[in-house]
Write an enzyme that holds these catalytic residues in place. Structure first.
Site, PDB file in Angstrom:
ATOM      1  N   GLU A 259       0.892  -1.168   0.000  1.00 21.18           N
ATOM      2  CA  GLU A 259       0.000   0.000   0.000  1.00 21.18           C
ATOM      3  C   GLU A 259       0.921   1.206   0.000  1.00 21.18           C
ATOM      4  O   GLU A 259       1.540   1.528   1.012  1.00 21.18           O
ATOM      5  CB  GLU A 259      -0.888  -0.001   1.254  1.00 21.18           C
ATOM      6  N   CYS A 298      -3.062   8.615   3.124  1.00 26.28           N
ATOM      7  CA  CYS A 298      -2.694   8.062   1.818  1.00 26.28           C
ATOM      8  C   CYS A 298      -3.799   8.294   0.799  1.00 26.28           C
ATOM      9  O   CYS A 298      -3.555   8.316  -0.394  1.00 26.28           O
ATOM     10  CB  CYS A 298      -2.414   6.576   1.956  1.00 26.28           C
TER      11      CYS A 298
HETATM   12  P1  NAP Z   1       8.239   4.909   4.766  1.00 30.24           P
HETATM   13  O1  NAP Z   1       9.397   5.768   5.111  1.00 30.24           O
HETATM   14  O2  NAP Z   1       8.302   4.110   3.546  1.00 30.24           O
HETATM   15  O3  NAP Z   1       8.004   4.007   6.042  1.00 30.24           O
HETATM   16  C1  NAP Z   1       6.990   3.074   6.090  1.00 30.24           C
HETATM   17  C2  NAP Z   1       7.373   1.950   7.009  1.00 30.24           C
HETATM   18  O4  NAP Z   1       8.475   1.244   6.473  1.00 30.24           O
HETATM   19  C3  NAP Z   1       7.812   2.420   8.395  1.00 30.24           C
HETATM   20  O5  NAP Z   1       7.351   1.501   9.347  1.00 30.24           O
HETATM   21  C4  NAP Z   1       9.313   2.380   8.296  1.00 30.24           C
HETATM   22  O6  NAP Z   1       9.930   2.225   9.530  1.00 30.24           O
HETATM   23  C5  NAP Z   1       9.493   1.149   7.458  1.00 30.24           C
HETATM   24  N1  NAP Z   1      10.783   1.039   6.807  1.00 30.24           N
HETATM   25  C6  NAP Z   1      11.513   2.009   6.243  1.00 30.24           C
HETATM   26  N2  NAP Z   1      12.639   1.477   5.720  1.00 30.24           N
HETATM   27  C7  NAP Z   1      12.615   0.157   5.981  1.00 30.24           C
HETATM   28  C8  NAP Z   1      13.495  -0.915   5.703  1.00 30.24           C
HETATM   29  N3  NAP Z   1      14.629  -0.739   5.051  1.00 30.24           N
HETATM   30  N4  NAP Z   1      13.143  -2.137   6.130  1.00 30.24           N
HETATM   31  C9  NAP Z   1      11.998  -2.349   6.798  1.00 30.24           C
HETATM   32  N5  NAP Z   1      11.138  -1.370   7.073  1.00 30.24           N
HETATM   33  C10 NAP Z   1      11.431  -0.126   6.667  1.00 30.24           C
HETATM   34  O7  NAP Z   1       6.921   5.743   4.657  1.00 30.24           O
HETATM   35  P2  NAP Z   1       6.482   6.966   5.536  1.00 30.24           P
HETATM   36  O8  NAP Z   1       7.105   8.164   4.971  1.00 30.24           O
HETATM   37  O9  NAP Z   1       6.654   6.658   6.953  1.00 30.24           O
HETATM   38  O10 NAP Z   1       4.922   6.977   5.233  1.00 30.24           O
HETATM   39  C11 NAP Z   1       4.295   7.879   4.404  1.00 30.24           C
HETATM   40  C12 NAP Z   1       4.003   7.254   3.086  1.00 30.24           C
HETATM   41  O11 NAP Z   1       3.146   6.152   3.264  1.00 30.24           O
HETATM   42  C13 NAP Z   1       3.280   8.188   2.163  1.00 30.24           C
HETATM   43  O12 NAP Z   1       3.884   8.138   0.909  1.00 30.24           O
HETATM   44  C14 NAP Z   1       1.874   7.644   2.098  1.00 30.24           C
HETATM   45  O13 NAP Z   1       1.207   7.875   0.888  1.00 30.24           O
HETATM   46  C15 NAP Z   1       2.078   6.196   2.336  1.00 30.24           C
HETATM   47  N6  NAP Z   1       0.900   5.598   2.937  1.00 30.24           N
HETATM   48  C16 NAP Z   1       0.173   4.736   2.197  1.00 30.24           C
HETATM   49  C17 NAP Z   1      -0.956   4.160   2.736  1.00 30.24           C
HETATM   50  C18 NAP Z   1      -1.791   3.182   1.955  1.00 30.24           C
HETATM   51  O14 NAP Z   1      -2.663   2.545   2.549  1.00 30.24           O
HETATM   52  N7  NAP Z   1      -1.569   3.029   0.675  1.00 30.24           N
HETATM   53  C19 NAP Z   1      -1.324   4.452   4.045  1.00 30.24           C
HETATM   54  C20 NAP Z   1      -0.563   5.338   4.759  1.00 30.24           C
HETATM   55  C21 NAP Z   1       0.565   5.904   4.199  1.00 30.24           C
HETATM   56  P3  NAP Z   1      10.640   3.469  10.279  1.00 30.24           P
HETATM   57  O15 NAP Z   1       9.571   4.444  10.558  1.00 30.24           O
HETATM   58  O16 NAP Z   1      11.185   2.843  11.508  1.00 30.24           O
HETATM   59  O17 NAP Z   1      11.666   3.973   9.355  1.00 30.24           O
END
Ligand code: NAP
Length: 673
Positions: A259, A298
């Site tokens: 997602e 999102c």
């Molecule tokens: P992100 O940086 O990609 O982080 C998402 C998750 O992945 C966090 O739990 C993060 O942990 C983890 N993560 C990051 N690097 C990782 C790795 N190398 N290995 C394992 N896990 C890892 O995203 P974000 O910036 O927090 O979230 C915002 C984004 O999410 C936006 O682009 C939004 O559109 C999207 N989103 C989508 C939905 C949907 O349902 N489609 C819902 C909500 C948000 P850490 O925080 O510990 O780094």
């Protein structure tokens, strides 16, 4: 607020990472450190082994209904302690209303899966998928699809924006499927997810090994995944791509649900000129989507499109509304929009706005001037406008994950559809129109690019759940850029954690496997009328074969005049003969059903309490005056709901004197357990 050390939960024990390895987590409102978090030292391979060896078998021993009750207990536990969560929610920058979506919306999702599980799934451990397929002339070799739980672990990696809902919307279907989970919340708001997780553990309703928690990096966890595991990821496209391209994911064909981000569009229909209710609803919804959760959703509207002749009116109306939004500490009365989740999130949004502003102009707000003094991650709503959306790639491509949206004009409906689809796959699209023809063209033209489409008008707006709310009963996810994943959608979401297998064999053996009588399986006959048996005494396949009765022309005429159903096929010999279907006057289908009940019921009060419906009714062979009919009534499935009652589904076959099937249906009855 005292700095809290966030704990991991591994192999049924709380685990604190070494002090030197812990990272600070700041309050979105004050910028102060409120927690430290980390997962160093966790034995990730051991956690996976524990879930597979202890949690999975315990969950799989339970039936769908037992697991559904467990979800209800978890939801009740969260609701009972929700105020603890609201306290932490404020630190994430979210208002009470934002928190309601996250906390009570999360518990509501568990309640929904619990009730769907009890209503739509069997009180069994194998889920039947679709109807039996006849694979042989004689009916001795048949096919039946089934779902069984995966025997691995669901690894849930969640985004920061909805720490509670994001966790529970994944856990609901996973636990209902019978699969243990390892949850990894996003670090920025992990303190809220950890608190909700702790409440669920302390509720003491989960079997050992069913849930584990990682409060930091996932170490070498991905190296130990297998074909039985599922990764369900929510977050940025960048992280999704990185994780999805891990060699183990490809080698083991590990299921990966993504997602990701999404440039969701909202379209003001060509019929929705200023002054129409749809115009006002559109302006209200765009404002709401920009400001709820400070736009960190999102599904939020990133691109708002309007007919070219109305774009100025849209801009003016949005400006007026956005300028009224009160931004401030989410604990304060009357505050409509709080802070972004962290200062690093704030700088990310500012950078994205700067990129958008290279080709679109800012018409409301100032991204660089904090609307609230201090170190909080506050930002005013930013509305941008482009008048040339076809030559402005960034507005269809750059997601500013905050209170940011861009308005743009379209020429005609085809243009609007093409612009909406330029997001290259989105989670949610809304269309404001009161014209079904506009809606049809939009659904056909844009459906393939969007996971959910909300068509809003004056009649539905008041009760509508709005553009941006994913619902447990509807599919959440979208193609392409949105990740290509699918979550929830009622029982569909449960099957994402199960394997579909096509079974082939004899009806008798397959009936025994799926605990459902299948056509061709033996029918068990006994002395006792089945209506005199409680559910616990009824065997699958137990059958009543009734006596037969002749249906006369007088019966048909009596029924016709009694009910008023004097359709030609029952009353007019010539007209009936002239039809391509009948050879003459025929008995009413409803008469056949009524006579069938007259043949099979046992009238005295007893374990069968009520008839609750018929399903899959088909009339296959006409019954002519003078023909006779008899019924076979067989227990197809049974399911105890509570101490008072349960449901028995009977396979009913009505035969004529030549043993041809006249009618067939499933009869549903409420029976004492
Ligand atoms: P992100 O940086 O990609 O982080 C998402 C998750 O992945 C966090 O739990 C993060 O942990 C983890 N993560 C990051 N690097 C990782 C790795 N190398 N290995 C394992 N896990 C890892 O995203 P974000 O910036 O927090 O979230 C915002 C984004 O999410 C936006 O682009 C939004 O559109 C999207 N989103 C989508 C939905 C949907 O349902 N489609 C819902 C909500 C948000 P850490 O925080 O510990 O780094």
């Amino acid at each position: 607020m005292k700095t809290q050390t966030l704990l991991n939960y591994a192999q049924d024990r709380w685990y604190e990472a070494p002090i030197g390895s812990l990272a600070p987590v700041e309050s979105a409102v004050t910028g102060e450190t409120i927690a430290v978090t980390g997962s160093e030292g966790l034995d990730f391979a051991g956690m996976l082994r524990h879930a597979r060896a202890v949690g999975g078998p315990a969950l799989r021993r339970m039936t769908f209904h037992e697991r559904a009750w467990m979800l209800k207990d978890l939801a009740n536990a969260v609701m009972a302690r929700k105020e603890e969560l609201y306290e932490l929610n404020y630190e994430t920058g979210a208002t009470r209303t934002d928190g309601w979506i996250d906390i009570e919306g999360g518990a509501g999702t568990l309640f929904s899966f619990s009730s769907k599980g009890r209503r739509e799934l069997p009180n069994a451990r194998i889920l039947v998928d679709g109807a039996m397929e006849m694979l042989s002339k004689g009916g001795t070799f048949v096919g039946q699809h089934v779902f069984t739980p995966l025997q691995g672990v669901a690894v849930h990696i969640n985004a920061f924006n909805f720490p509670v809902w994001g966790m529970l919307e994944k856990l609901g279907p996973t636990l209902l499927a019978g699969v243990p989970a390892i949850v990894k919340p996003a670090s920025a708001t992990g303190y809220l997810a950890e608190a909700a997780f702790r409440i669920m553990i302390e509720a003491n309703v989960l079997p050992p090994g069913a849930l584990q928690l990682v409060m930091g990096g996932v170490g070498d966890l991905f190296d130990h995944l297998t074909l039985q595991d599922v990764v369900s990821f929510t977050g940025s496209a960048q992280t999704a791509m990185k994780l999805q391209s891990h060699p183990v994911i490809a080698r083991e064909s590990v299921r990966f649900i993504a997602e990701r981000d999404s440039l969701n569009a909202s379209i003001l229909g060509p019929d929705a000129a200023p002054g129409t209710p749809e115009f006002d609803l559109f302006v209200k919804e765009v404002t709401r989507e920009m400001t709820v959760k400070a736009g960190q959703k999102c599904t939020a509207i990133r691109r708002a499109m309007a007919p070219a002749q109305h774009i100025d009116a849209v801009e003016a109306a949005l400006k007026a509304r956005l300028e009224k939004v009160k931004i401030g500490n989410p604990r304060e009365e009357g505050v409509g929009m709080g802070a972004l989740a962290s200062r690093s999130q704030l700088s990310g949004v500012r950078a994205a706005v700067a990129e958008l502003a290279r080709s679109a102009r800012i018409v409301v707000g100032d991204p660089e001037t904090p609307p609230v003094p201090g170190n909080g991650a506050f930002m005013s709503p930013i509305l941008l406008r482009t008048d040339d959306p076809w030559n402005t790639d960034a507005v269809h491509d750059v997601e500013a994950f905050g209170p940011v949206s861009t308005i743009m004009p379209y020429r005609d409906l085809a243009d609007a559809i093409a612009l909406a689809n330029r997001g290259m796959g989105s989670l949610a699209l809304s269309l404001f129109t009161f014209d079904a023809a506009v809606a049809e063209e939009f659904v056909l033209g844009a459906g393939a690019y969007h996971g959910r489409m909300v068509i809003l008008d004056r009649t539905s707006a008041k009760e509508s759940t709005g553009h941006g709310s994913p619902l447990p009963v509807l599919v959440h996810g979208g193609p392409g850029r949105a990740g290509g994943g699918e979550e929830m959608g009622g029982i569909r979401g449960v099957t994402h954690y199960m394997q579909r297998t096509a079974l082939q064999g004899s009806p008798a053996v397959l009936s025994g496997v799926v605990k459902q009588w299948l056509p061709g399986a033996p029918k068990i006959e006994g002395e006792v009328h089945p209506f005199r048996k409680r559910i616990s005494e009824l065997e699958i396949g137990y059958t009543l074969k009734t006596a037969s009765r002749t249906v006369t022309l007088e019966d048909i005429e009596h029924f016709a005049h009694f009910t008023g159903d004097t359709f030609y096929a029952h009353m007019d010999e010539e007209a009936a003969k002239a039809s391509p279907i009948f050879e003459g006057r025929v008995a009413h289908g409803y008469l056949i059903l009524s006579f069938a009940a007259g043949l099979f019921v046992e009238p005295a009060p007893g374990p069968v309490l009520a008839n609750t419906g018929l399903e899959n009714l088909r009339f296959l062979t006409p019954l002519y005056p003078g023909d006779s009919m008899r019924v076979e009534l067989t227990v197809k499935t049974k399911s105890i709901r509570d101490e008072e009652k349960g449901e028995v589904r009977w396979a009913v076959y009505v035969f004529n004197q030549k043993d041809e099937v006249v009618a067939t249906y499933d009869l549903l009855t409420m029976v004492r357990p």
